[in-house]
Enzyme design. Structure first.
Site, PDB file in Angstrom:
ATOM      1  N   CYS A 405       0.862  -1.180   0.000  1.00  0.00           N
ATOM      2  CA  CYS A 405       0.000   0.000   0.000  1.00  0.00           C
ATOM      3  C   CYS A 405       0.898   1.230   0.000  1.00  0.00           C
ATOM      4  CB  CYS A 405      -0.975  -0.015   1.171  1.00  0.00           C
ATOM      5  SG  CYS A 405      -0.179  -0.011   2.789  1.00  0.00           S
ATOM      6  N   HIS A 546      15.543 -24.782  15.510  1.00  0.00           N
ATOM      7  CA  HIS A 546      15.930 -26.176  15.330  1.00  0.00           C
ATOM      8  C   HIS A 546      17.234 -26.350  14.555  1.00  0.00           C
ATOM      9  CE1 HIS A 546      14.241 -25.251  11.442  1.00  0.00           C
ATOM     10  NE2 HIS A 546      14.699 -26.394  10.969  1.00  0.00           N
TER      11      HIS A 546
END
Length: 638
Positions: A405, A546
């Site tokens: 936008c 992880h």
């Protein structure tokens, strides 16, 4: 629904962008300025037809590819709706809602039928040509329903509007507060559209009925303006004063870095009324400041109402609109007096809260503080910047759709956990907001359109590494590193965690087992803390914790991936002990594991240790079976 409303809000910005042109033409043509009637008529041509402009703009904004076929469908939907509904009830006047509804229907039908196929004898009417046809049929049915359903709906909207308009200072203040509070989500455009273009009516000299606060003000309604006036002190004085407070409280050695950025966004707010770059600079670093800002906006609206000030704008409450519409305003000079007071209040409150609560506004961050460096990195070539923004968003694999936008990218992604906020700020983002698991907004500034347009073809083409010489050193290292430098002496590599060494081929995952990510080995861990096996620098800490990437001083890149499919655990079972960019030595703790949780919730705790950038070198394992953490000489790279 939230994502859908965001898309509508983003789509509204396209037609709203026509308002400055309309306001300029309308005002300059008035008798108190140039007195050129045809110029005023040209501006009125936009203002009076906002509904169909909204229909076209929203339909095109909702279309998955922004195609003009959707715009035509939106126009057809509006013409069918407004022409047929009055045959049922000639008193119906849906105003801009007719345009909004038509744009939504046109855009959705375009996405549904743009690639429809018919038999050969009807093939001419297939694809995009079918969209206006099905749109006309749909809107005919909808017009029949709305002919009976709309009058009570409109009565309810008018009643709500009348309540807000007649609620005095409370109604005006509530609108100002909600206008700012909803800005982070983009939904403020939705309530703005209702207030600006539908609430209230005014009959001008020609007998035309005009709806909405902006339209009524520009057409000379003496009662219009209370829902617009109070924004001027905030945007012209308040937020620039907040920038001054952030500069004054910045660390001494950071003032030069953040000063240029804060001055430029403060001047933008003062001149044009575009405030998002300022608001996003503290919105998430210090939410308490943003709540204070929303309350002060509501207060400014209430004071302007109490002082009987009537002023308005065609685009936003900056100095340009203040001067342009001065002749239509009532008590406009009081806004300047208010602005000076508001500026002092903003500076004092922001300065006090920043110092008292040690808020991490620009220039006061504790970490790498590379977020404030965006002023310099924003000068990089747009294509190079687009490359880095895409990577910071998790790469092309994580990106579903690119939208933008006025000042921000509105991204739809597969997983916001893969978005690296620090990288995005390093390459020019002023703020990052994760709306939910699939939507993220990245505040760029008024140049967002160029960046967004550069990103779209890059996403479609897999985001190739740019050839531009201005790319950062990490990219240059990938392409210019001499393979001969990449080696690891056996004594310089230690076992990162207690457990059993197994070959990659025994890892129950083809990507690792077949060496697709590189050479290496795997560990079946029995320990609970992962340590660095080498001296080097942490180049990546995955958001889901992880996996960790390390680069040695000889240029070797090492990836340690704890368990399989552990990305789905969203960080549960892990505690990171290092940060991206941190220098580490052999034996330094990197990651703490809840091994029992991982065993219970992951398919396997097999932990691949992969050398990701070896080309001519070979990894030779020197030990196997169970090894204690810290055991040296388990492999060599030559």
């Amino acid at each position: 629904m939230f994502s859908f409303l965001q898309k509508i809000g983003k789509s509204l910005m396209f037609p709203i962008a026509t308002l400055p042109a309309a306001a300029l033409l309308l005002r300059f043509g008035q008798d108190d300025l140039l007195g050129i009637p045809f110029m005023s008529a040209a501006g009125a041509g936009i203002i009076d037809n906002l509904a169909i402009i909204f229909a076209i703009g929203i339909a095109m904004g909702l279309a998955h590819d922004g195609n003009g076929g959707a715009a035509l469908a939106g126009a057809v939907a509006y013409l069918v709706l407004t022409s047929s509904i009055v045959t049922i009830n000639e008193s119906i006047n849906m105003g801009v809602f007719a345009g909004i509804l038509s744009g939504i229907v046109g855009g959705l039908l375009y996405n549904k039928f743009y690639n429809v196929k018919f038999p050969q004898w009807l093939a001419f009417f297939g694809g995009r040509r079918f969209v206006p046809i099905i749109t006309a049929a749909t809107m005919t049915i909808l017009a029949g329903l709305l002919g009976y359903a709309w009058p009570p709906i409109q009565e309810g909207i008018d009643s709500a509007g009348e309540w807000i308009l007649n609620a005095g200072m409370f109604g005006v203040g509530a609108y100002g507060f909600l206008n700012r509070l909803l800005l982070p989500t983009g939904l403020h455009h939705v309530i703005n559209t209702v207030v600006w273009f539908d609430f209230g009516t005014f009959t001008d000299a020609s007998g035309e009925v005009v709806r909405g606060e902006i339209n009524r003000f520009l057409k000379g309604d003496p009662t219009a303006g209370p829902f617009l006036s109070g924004f001027f002190p905030i945007m012209m004085f308040g937020l620039p004063a907040a920038c001054l407070a952030m500069y004054a409280t910045a660390k001494k050695h950071r003032k030069a870095v953040v000063g240029g950025m804060l001055f430029s966004i403060a001047f933008t707010s003062f001149l044009t009324g575009i405030t998002e770059p300022i608001e996003f600079s503290f919105m998430f670093l210090s939410p308490i400041l943003y709540v204070v800002h929303a309350l002060l906006t509501g207060g400014s609206m209430m004071v302007a109402y109490a002082l009987d000030i009537h002023h308005g704008f065609g685009f936003s409450a900056g100095a340009i609109d203040f001067v342009l519409n001065y002749g239509l305003a009532k008590n406009p000079l009081m806004l300047l007096v208010m602005g000076l007071v508001v500026g002092v209040i903003y500076f004092v409150i922001f300065y006090f809260l920043i110092i008292k609560l040690d808020l991490k506004t620009p220039g006061r961050e504790d970490e790498d503080e590379d977020g404030a460096e965006n002023a310099s990195s924003s000068n990089a070539a747009v294509d190079v910047r687009a490359y880095h923004i895409i990577e910071g968003l998790g790469g092309v694999e994580n990106i579903v759709a690119v939208d933008y936008c006025t000042t921000r990218l509105r991204m739809t992604v597969k997983d916001t956990d893969l978005v690296n906020e620090k990288d995005l700020k390093r390459h020019g983002a002023m703020g990052v907001m994760k709306i939910n698991k699939t939507n993220v907004q990245v505040v760029i500034g008024t140049a967002v359109e160029f960046l967004g347009d550069a990103m779209k073809p890059r996403v479609a083409n897999g985001n190739p590494v740019p050839s531009d010489s201005s790319k950062d050193a990490s990219v240059e290292n990938e392409t210019t590193e001499e393979p001969a430098m990449k080696r690891v002496i056996a004594k310089d590599f230690e076992m990162p965690i207690k457990g059993d060494i197994i070959p990659l081929s025994e890892v129950p995952d083809d990507v690792f087992a077949k060496g697709m990510m590189g050479q290496g080995f795997a560990i079946m861990p029995t320990g609970s803390v992962l340590h660095s096996p080498v001296d080097g620098r942490v180049v990546s800490v995955f958001p889901t914790k992880h996996a960790i990437g390390i680069e040695t001083d000889t240029g070797i890149e090492l990836l340690i991936h704890v368990g399989l499919d552990t990305v789905k655990l969203k960080g549960q079972g892990f505690e990171t002990l290092v940060e991206q960019g941190q220098l580490v030595q052999r034996g330094d703790a990197l990651l703490k594991l809840d091994l029992e949780f991982l065993k219970a919730n992951a398919p396997s705790v097999a932990t691949p240790v992969i050398f990701t950038n070896l080309t001519e070198q070979t990894v030779t394992m020197m030990k196997e079976g169970f090894q204690e953490q810290g055991t040296a000489s388990i492999l060599k790279v030559e």
